[in-house]
Design a protein around this motif. Structure first.
Motif, PDB file in Angstrom:
ATOM      1  N   VAL A 154       0.979  -1.282  -0.051  1.00 47.46           N
ATOM      2  CA  VAL A 154       0.024  -0.110  -0.075  1.00 47.46           C
ATOM      3  C   VAL A 154       0.895   1.243   0.047  1.00 47.46           C
ATOM      4  CG1 VAL A 154      -1.494   1.255   1.304  1.00 47.46           C
ATOM      5  CG2 VAL A 154      -1.894  -1.037   0.998  1.00 47.46           C
ATOM      6  N   GLN A 155       2.003   1.360   1.047  1.00 48.84           N
ATOM      7  CA  GLN A 155       2.757   2.517   0.853  1.00 48.84           C
ATOM      8  C   GLN A 155       3.535   2.656  -0.530  1.00 48.84           C
ATOM      9  OE1 GLN A 155       5.084   1.216   4.211  1.00 48.84           O
ATOM     10  NE2 GLN A 155       4.062   2.463   5.513  1.00 48.84           N
ATOM     11  N   LYS A 156       4.000   1.724  -1.159  1.00 42.71           N
ATOM     12  CA  LYS A 156       4.656   1.678  -2.286  1.00 42.71           C
ATOM     13  C   LYS A 156       3.831   2.158  -3.332  1.00 42.71           C
ATOM     14  CE  LYS A 156       8.025   1.612  -5.194  1.00 42.71           C
ATOM     15  NZ  LYS A 156       9.039   2.519  -4.935  1.00 42.71           N
ATOM     16  N   LEU A 157       2.467   1.452  -3.519  1.00 37.85           N
ATOM     17  CA  LEU A 157       1.407   2.324  -4.517  1.00 37.85           C
ATOM     18  C   LEU A 157       1.265   3.770  -4.258  1.00 37.85           C
ATOM     19  CD1 LEU A 157      -0.992  -0.973  -4.518  1.00 37.85           C
ATOM     20  CD2 LEU A 157       0.954  -0.449  -6.205  1.00 37.85           C
ATOM     21  N   MET A 158       1.034   4.082  -3.016  1.00 34.18           N
ATOM     22  CA  MET A 158       1.108   5.541  -2.945  1.00 34.18           C
ATOM     23  C   MET A 158       2.004   6.338  -3.330  1.00 34.18           C
ATOM     24  SD  MET A 158      -0.753   5.563   1.003  1.00 34.18           S
ATOM     25  CE  MET A 158      -0.427   7.273   1.065  1.00 34.18           C
ATOM     26  N   THR A 159       3.553   5.882  -2.885  1.00 32.61           N
ATOM     27  CA  THR A 159       4.605   6.304  -3.350  1.00 32.61           C
ATOM     28  C   THR A 159       4.564   6.640  -4.996  1.00 32.61           C
ATOM     29  OG1 THR A 159       5.853   5.609  -1.549  1.00 32.61           O
ATOM     30  CG2 THR A 159       7.162   6.346  -3.711  1.00 32.61           C
ATOM     31  N   ILE A 160       4.217   5.340  -5.651  1.00 34.14           N
ATOM     32  CA  ILE A 160       4.177   5.669  -7.337  1.00 34.14           C
ATOM     33  C   ILE A 160       3.029   6.665  -7.637  1.00 34.14           C
ATOM     34  CG2 ILE A 160       3.400   4.292  -9.270  1.00 34.14           C
ATOM     35  CD1 ILE A 160       4.578   1.583  -7.704  1.00 34.14           C
ATOM     36  N   LEU A 161       2.009   6.672  -7.148  1.00 30.12           N
ATOM     37  CA  LEU A 161       1.160   7.641  -7.422  1.00 30.12           C
ATOM     38  C   LEU A 161       1.549   9.101  -7.249  1.00 30.12           C
ATOM     39  CD1 LEU A 161      -2.307   5.668  -6.704  1.00 30.12           C
ATOM     40  CD2 LEU A 161      -1.314   6.180  -9.048  1.00 30.12           C
ATOM     41  N   LYS A 162       1.868   9.319  -5.974  1.00 23.98           N
ATOM     42  CA  LYS A 162       2.447  10.730  -5.624  1.00 23.98           C
ATOM     43  C   LYS A 162       3.599  11.302  -6.759  1.00 23.98           C
ATOM     44  CE  LYS A 162       1.708  10.335  -0.714  1.00 23.98           C
ATOM     45  NZ  LYS A 162       2.264  10.436   0.637  1.00 23.98           N
ATOM     46  N   ARG A 163       4.559  10.236  -7.095  1.00 25.40           N
ATOM     47  CA  ARG A 163       5.490  10.511  -8.029  1.00 25.40           C
ATOM     48  C   ARG A 163       4.773  10.822  -9.447  1.00 25.40           C
ATOM     49  NH1 ARG A 163       9.140   6.218  -7.644  1.00 25.40           N
ATOM     50  NH2 ARG A 163       9.898   7.077  -6.077  1.00 25.40           N
ATOM     51  N   ASP A 164       3.763  10.159  -9.785  1.00 21.70           N
ATOM     52  CA  ASP A 164       2.957  10.500 -11.126  1.00 21.70           C
ATOM     53  C   ASP A 164       2.276  11.565 -11.009  1.00 21.70           C
ATOM     54  OD1 ASP A 164       3.485   8.021 -11.965  1.00 21.70           O
ATOM     55  OD2 ASP A 164       1.637   7.218 -11.533  1.00 21.70           O
ATOM     56  N   ALA A 165       1.985  12.115  -9.789  1.00 25.16           N
ATOM     57  CA  ALA A 165       1.252  13.483  -9.601  1.00 25.16           C
ATOM     58  C   ALA A 165       2.383  14.619  -9.708  1.00 25.16           C
ATOM     59  CB  ALA A 165       0.712  13.570  -8.311  1.00 25.16           C
ATOM     60  N   ASP A 166       3.491  14.344  -9.096  1.00 24.66           N
ATOM     61  CA  ASP A 166       4.621  15.339  -9.159  1.00 24.66           C
ATOM     62  C   ASP A 166       5.215  15.262 -10.612  1.00 24.66           C
ATOM     63  OD1 ASP A 166       6.548  17.101  -7.739  1.00 24.66           O
ATOM     64  OD2 ASP A 166       7.817  15.524  -8.234  1.00 24.66           O
ATOM     65  N   ASP A 167       5.088  14.260 -11.333  1.00 22.19           N
ATOM     66  CA  ASP A 167       5.793  14.408 -12.890  1.00 22.19           C
ATOM     67  C   ASP A 167       4.760  14.823 -13.806  1.00 22.19           C
ATOM     68  OD1 ASP A 167       8.092  13.139 -11.817  1.00 22.19           O
ATOM     69  OD2 ASP A 167       7.314  11.065 -12.633  1.00 22.19           O
ATOM     70  N   PHE A 168       3.415  14.843 -13.406  1.00 24.01           N
ATOM     71  CA  PHE A 168       2.345  15.370 -14.235  1.00 24.01           C
ATOM     72  C   PHE A 168       1.584  16.706 -13.686  1.00 24.01           C
ATOM     73  CE2 PHE A 168       2.291  10.843 -15.332  1.00 24.01           C
ATOM     74  CZ  PHE A 168       3.299  10.812 -16.570  1.00 24.01           C
ATOM     75  N   GLN A 169       2.223  17.649 -12.933  1.00 27.71           N
ATOM     76  CA  GLN A 169       1.576  18.685 -12.167  1.00 27.71           C
ATOM     77  C   GLN A 169       0.751  19.699 -13.059  1.00 27.71           C
ATOM     78  OE1 GLN A 169       4.003  21.048  -9.845  1.00 27.71           O
ATOM     79  NE2 GLN A 169       5.519  19.143  -9.300  1.00 27.71           N
ATOM     80  N   ARG A 170       1.206  19.632 -14.266  1.00 27.08           N
ATOM     81  CA  ARG A 170       0.218  20.507 -15.275  1.00 27.08           C
ATOM     82  C   ARG A 170      -0.814  19.778 -16.090  1.00 27.08           C
ATOM     83  NH1 ARG A 170       5.176  22.558 -16.212  1.00 27.08           N
ATOM     84  NH2 ARG A 170       5.312  21.512 -18.415  1.00 27.08           N
ATOM     85  N   SER A 171      -1.046  18.614 -15.345  1.00 34.08           N
ATOM     86  CA  SER A 171      -2.101  17.492 -16.190  1.00 34.08           C
ATOM     87  C   SER A 171      -3.413  17.863 -15.434  1.00 34.08           C
ATOM     88  CB  SER A 171      -1.602  16.238 -16.108  1.00 34.08           C
ATOM     89  OG  SER A 171      -0.502  15.880 -16.725  1.00 34.08           O
ATOM     90  N   SER A 172      -4.541  17.334 -15.808  1.00 28.70           N
ATOM     91  CA  SER A 172      -5.703  17.493 -15.195  1.00 28.70           C
ATOM     92  C   SER A 172      -5.869  16.450 -14.236  1.00 28.70           C
ATOM     93  CB  SER A 172      -6.883  17.414 -16.347  1.00 28.70           C
ATOM     94  OG  SER A 172      -7.230  16.106 -16.580  1.00 28.70           O
ATOM     95  N   LEU A 173      -6.827  16.732 -13.228  1.00 24.63           N
ATOM     96  CA  LEU A 173      -7.159  15.894 -12.070  1.00 24.63           C
ATOM     97  C   LEU A 173      -7.910  14.840 -12.683  1.00 24.63           C
ATOM     98  CD1 LEU A 173      -6.897  15.210  -9.121  1.00 24.63           C
ATOM     99  CD2 LEU A 173      -8.964  16.532  -8.704  1.00 24.63           C
ATOM    100  N   ALA A 174      -8.671  15.084 -13.663  1.00 24.93           N
ATOM    101  CA  ALA A 174      -9.716  13.942 -14.159  1.00 24.93           C
ATOM    102  C   ALA A 174      -8.741  12.822 -14.774  1.00 24.93           C
ATOM    103  CB  ALA A 174     -10.518  14.585 -15.082  1.00 24.93           C
ATOM    104  N   THR A 175      -7.519  13.408 -15.558  1.00 27.17           N
ATOM    105  CA  THR A 175      -6.823  12.100 -16.015  1.00 27.17           C
ATOM    106  C   THR A 175      -6.014  11.535 -15.053  1.00 27.17           C
ATOM    107  OG1 THR A 175      -6.623  13.507 -18.027  1.00 27.17           O
ATOM    108  CG2 THR A 175      -4.834  12.044 -17.652  1.00 27.17           C
ATOM    109  N   PHE A 176      -5.540  12.485 -13.947  1.00 25.04           N
ATOM    110  CA  PHE A 176      -4.667  11.575 -13.042  1.00 25.04           C
ATOM    111  C   PHE A 176      -5.583  10.677 -12.314  1.00 25.04           C
ATOM    112  CE2 PHE A 176      -2.893  11.640  -8.577  1.00 25.04           C
ATOM    113  CZ  PHE A 176      -2.089  11.101  -8.705  1.00 25.04           C
ATOM    114  N   LYS A 177      -6.918  10.647 -12.051  1.00 23.95           N
ATOM    115  CA  LYS A 177      -7.795   9.973 -11.260  1.00 23.95           C
ATOM    116  C   LYS A 177      -7.748   8.711 -12.024  1.00 23.95           C
ATOM    117  CE  LYS A 177     -10.738  13.127  -8.975  1.00 23.95           C
ATOM    118  NZ  LYS A 177     -12.272  13.657  -8.998  1.00 23.95           N
TER     119      LYS A 177
END
Length: 159
Positions: A43-66
């Motif tokens: 669970v912790q590692k999956l959260m880390t992966i998604l946090k890294r994705d959010a950081d890498d795609f900061q100018r992307s839409s929240l709808a896509t990130f979800k």
């Protein structure tokens, strides 16, 4: 680089971590505390992966990130558990055990390989879909697709 507490990490076609694998003991092991601890690590590692994705795609839409997910596979004795995580509508991570299957240990259980194949097929389909969502996130982040600043990850998640 493999995390110190994961047995393996799988990467998508964009060279981003997308799948983690953890083995929680052999068939002889019966340590539920160890298995529970390994689930927390996943669970912790999956959260880390998604946090890294959010950081890498900061100018992307929240709808896509979800729509972007990370996956985990845990083996506990002769059971294999597939899980996934994504960002929910309430801006919290959603963790879900997708399916659990028994892995046959000898020829007498060969009919039980069908659920294992079904699990792998589900994972392959989902990983293929993730490539499309990550490509969309790259396009949005790189301004190839216009995103309303009020819907950008960096403005909603407050980077």
């Amino acid at each position: 680089m493999i995390s110190s507490y994961m047995d393996a990490i799988g990467y998508d076609t964009h060279d981003k971590e997308r799948l983690v694998l953890k083995s929680s003991g052999s068939c002889a092991a019966d340590d539920l505390a160890h298995a529970a601890d390994d689930t927390v690590k996943i669970v912790q590692k999956l959260m880390t992966i998604l946090k890294r994705d959010a950081d890498d795609f900061q100018r992307s839409s929240l709808a896509t990130f979800k729509k972007i997910k990370a996956f985990g596979i845990q083996t506990i004795q002769d059971t294999m558990i597939l899980s996934e995580m994504h960002m929910g509508d309430n801006l919290q991570y959603i963790y879900k055990e997708v399916m659990s299957v028994k892995v046959p240990l000898d020829d007498s259980g060969r009919v039980n390989w069908v659920p294992v194949a079904e699990m792998l097929a589900y994972l392959m389909i989902e990983l293929h879909a993730q490539n499309d969502w990550i490509r969309t996130a790259y396009e949005e982040h790189g301004s190839l697709v216009e995103v309303d600043p009020n819907d950008m990850i960096r403005n909603i998640l407050k980077f």
